[in-house]
Design a protein around this motif. Sequence first.
Motif, mmCIF file in Angstrom:
data_model
loop_
_atom_site.group_PDB
_atom_site.id
_atom_site.type_symbol
_atom_site.label_atom_id
_atom_site.label_comp_id
_atom_site.label_asym_id
_atom_site.label_seq_id
_atom_site.Cartn_x
_atom_site.Cartn_y
_atom_site.Cartn_z
ATOM 1 N N SER A 186 -12.138 -16.627 26.917
ATOM 2 C CA SER A 186 -13.663 -16.810 27.720
ATOM 3 C C SER A 186 -14.156 -17.939 27.774
ATOM 4 N N LYS A 187 -14.268 -17.614 28.782
ATOM 5 C CA LYS A 187 -14.985 -19.057 29.271
ATOM 6 C C LYS A 187 -16.576 -19.310 29.116
ATOM 7 N N THR A 188 -16.797 -20.772 28.834
ATOM 8 C CA THR A 188 -17.895 -20.707 28.344
ATOM 9 C C THR A 188 -19.712 -20.617 28.703
ATOM 10 N N THR A 189 -19.812 -19.997 28.926
ATOM 11 C CA THR A 189 -22.000 -19.382 29.107
ATOM 12 C C THR A 189 -22.520 -20.285 28.495
ATOM 13 N N THR A 190 -22.548 -22.257 27.880
ATOM 14 C CA THR A 190 -22.936 -23.380 27.459
ATOM 15 C C THR A 190 -23.571 -23.722 28.349
ATOM 16 N N ASP A 191 -24.562 -24.577 28.182
ATOM 17 C CA ASP A 191 -23.883 -25.889 29.384
ATOM 18 C C ASP A 191 -23.843 -27.869 28.110
ATOM 19 N N VAL A 192 -22.843 -26.248 26.512
ATOM 20 C CA VAL A 192 -23.020 -27.893 25.668
ATOM 21 C C VAL A 192 -21.342 -28.409 25.865
ATOM 22 N N LEU A 193 -21.401 -29.523 25.724
ATOM 23 C CA LEU A 193 -19.833 -30.783 26.016
ATOM 24 C C LEU A 193 -19.029 -29.992 24.649
ATOM 25 N N GLU A 194 -19.206 -29.722 23.515
ATOM 26 C CA GLU A 194 -18.542 -29.043 22.559
ATOM 27 C C GLU A 194 -17.579 -27.775 22.539
ATOM 28 N N ASP A 195 -18.391 -26.823 23.311
ATOM 29 C CA ASP A 195 -18.048 -25.608 23.827
ATOM 30 C C ASP A 195 -16.740 -25.633 24.684
ATOM 31 N N GLU A 196 -17.528 -26.987 25.977
ATOM 32 C CA GLU A 196 -16.128 -26.774 26.923
ATOM 33 C C GLU A 196 -15.403 -27.245 26.403
ATOM 34 N N ILE A 197 -15.198 -28.336 25.636
ATOM 35 C CA ILE A 197 -14.092 -29.112 24.969
ATOM 36 C C ILE A 197 -13.434 -28.216 24.310
ATOM 37 N N LYS A 198 -14.150 -27.014 23.201
ATOM 38 C CA LYS A 198 -12.993 -26.250 22.388
ATOM 39 C C LYS A 198 -12.514 -25.307 23.085
ATOM 40 N N TYR A 199 -13.132 -24.874 24.555
ATOM 41 C CA TYR A 199 -12.669 -24.108 25.689
ATOM 42 C C TYR A 199 -10.993 -24.714 26.153
ATOM 43 N N CYS A 200 -11.685 -25.837 26.100
ATOM 44 C CA CYS A 200 -10.205 -26.733 26.871
ATOM 45 C C CYS A 200 -8.902 -26.766 25.610
ATOM 46 N N GLN A 201 -9.333 -26.826 24.658
ATOM 47 C CA GLN A 201 -7.707 -27.026 23.704
ATOM 48 C C GLN A 201 -8.060 -25.359 23.529
ATOM 49 N N ASP A 202 -7.866 -24.906 23.605
ATOM 50 C CA ASP A 202 -7.620 -23.343 23.599
ATOM 51 C C ASP A 202 -6.682 -22.687 24.468
ATOM 52 N N LEU A 203 -7.382 -22.922 25.622
ATOM 53 C CA LEU A 203 -6.830 -22.823 26.872
ATOM 54 C C LEU A 203 -5.143 -23.254 26.658
ATOM 55 N N ILE A 204 -5.222 -24.714 26.255
ATOM 56 C CA ILE A 204 -3.532 -25.246 26.076
ATOM 57 C C ILE A 204 -2.933 -25.389 24.950
ATOM 58 N N ASP A 205 -4.123 -24.674 23.830
ATOM 59 C CA ASP A 205 -2.815 -23.275 22.727
ATOM 60 C C ASP A 205 -2.161 -22.180 23.201
ATOM 61 N N VAL A 206 -2.594 -21.650 24.444
ATOM 62 C CA VAL A 206 -2.526 -20.299 25.143
ATOM 63 C C VAL A 206 -1.679 -20.623 25.709
ATOM 64 N N ILE A 207 -1.850 -21.421 26.221
ATOM 65 C CA ILE A 207 -0.791 -21.986 27.339
ATOM 66 C C ILE A 207 0.997 -22.501 26.730
ATOM 67 N N LYS A 208 1.390 -23.319 25.769
ATOM 68 C CA LYS A 208 1.437 -23.744 25.473
ATOM 69 C C LYS A 208 2.568 -22.577 24.313
ATOM 70 N N LYS A 209 1.859 -21.690 23.791
ATOM 71 C CA LYS A 209 3.378 -20.269 23.559
ATOM 72 C C LYS A 209 3.671 -19.757 24.708
ATOM 73 N N GLU A 210 3.581 -20.240 25.698
ATOM 74 C CA GLU A 210 4.908 -19.431 26.974
ATOM 75 C C GLU A 210 5.273 -20.082 27.046
ATOM 76 N N GLU A 211 6.674 -20.124 26.396
ATOM 77 C CA GLU A 211 7.550 -20.941 26.603
ATOM 78 C C GLU A 211 8.147 -20.994 28.243
ATOM 79 N N VAL A 212 8.321 -19.628 28.665
ATOM 80 C CA VAL A 212 8.550 -19.009 30.290
ATOM 81 C C VAL A 212 8.137 -20.208 31.113
#
Length: 484
Positions: A186-212
Amino acid sequence: MIQKQQSMALSPYMELYNLIVPADNMLRKINELIDFSFVYEELKDNYCLDNGRNAIDPIRMFKYLFLKTVHDLSDVDIVERSKYDMSFKYFLNMAPEEQVIDPSSLTKFRKLRLKDINLLDLLINKTVEIAIEKEVIKSNSIIVDATHTKARYNQKTPKEVLMDRSKKLRKTIYQIDENMKSKFPSKTTTDVLEDEIKYCQDLIDVIKKEEVLVQYPKVKEQLNLLEETVADDVEQLQISEDKDAKVGHKSADSAFFGYKTHLAMSEERIITAATITTGEKNDGKQLEALIEKSIEAGMEVETVIGDAAYSEKGNIEYANKNEIKLVAKLNPSVTQGFRPKEDEFEFNKDAGMYVCKAGHMAIRKAKQGKKGEGRNQVTTYYFDIEKCKHCPFKEGCYKEGAKSKTYSVSIKSNEHTEQAKFQESEYFKEKSKERYKIEAKNSELKHRHGYNVAKSSGLLGMELQGAMSIFTVNLKRILKLMNQ
């Protein structure tokens, strides 16, 4: 320890290069054109020669940066391509079966090994030296101009920078598989920078699991770019916007936030000198440095060609003193007559307005007086009084209670008679026609080598980008001229 000159590893597969990399390949030609051992000489002081494991040859690391500039890819993608692109391996002096470097080594090389090196002048001087040696520079004129580069964090908040990059990655993936929407965090709903950094890292982790999915080149490149931004620039993001970048003006109605690269170029379109400044700096003030750097690089400078920004009084005096012809049209607002507080107000030729030392531009101008009345006409520039009231430099400049703040410039040409006469000569008119060449070079830097936006934060990062980009376009131009 590091080697002074790279030697290609012995391999039974070396003959492959003669079969796969043709004689007219650009990278093969560059390898034959330039001896990259100068890189070793410049960087050896940044290595420990008697401690630790063997370092990767700095020549190879420098060549990786060159390839990165040519193809405008992330560290990860340029290394990935060098696994299978045989022209890359040949250029990097690798055996066909040799293992490539870890991308993190390239990041460290860029940040640690290149610090304290005046790479900009070094690489320009090297290419000019080659151009003179190959006799492709025959003129004794240089053309001068400035081009602007927007800051990487172009007046966006740090959170907006990350949001923009993650959005581009998601959009690329949706073109392939819309069902991925349900798997993304889920996308961040706050204006906190650390939350956006965590979201991006979570997004990267999900995509990396999709080998194809990650096998698609366009996905892989966007993914690597986001990952590099998070890993490489978190520190800069937390500092917020680029502190070195400044607002500059392209015209009276448009501005940019970033840097300026001031260039000198021969008539053969070889860049002979450059200085990189923050965006608000005046173009004309860089002329002396560009001329002297060009001469230091090996150019014989008899004529300088530029626009009206370079025809200010100090430049005319410098050109006359050094017996250089200055082919730059006079602008009465800049060059004619004396004007008060020359150090506090500078003329912006693109906007046609004066800028005070606080960086505020005049909002309108008016000509006063009539010709033939026995006194000089003046152009009066009007500033935004509300800005003046709160300006930190208002003491001695703005009088409390005043209803307006103006700056007037006397319009007269007595001290520029010789330059005005030269401006009417056939030589001046013919040489002026060469100025379009540098505008085409600026366009090449921006549209083919990503020079319209800074790749990192800070003036040092901009200088590295400028050094590699100019080195690249100069080598390509030398090869083209040699083939003609």
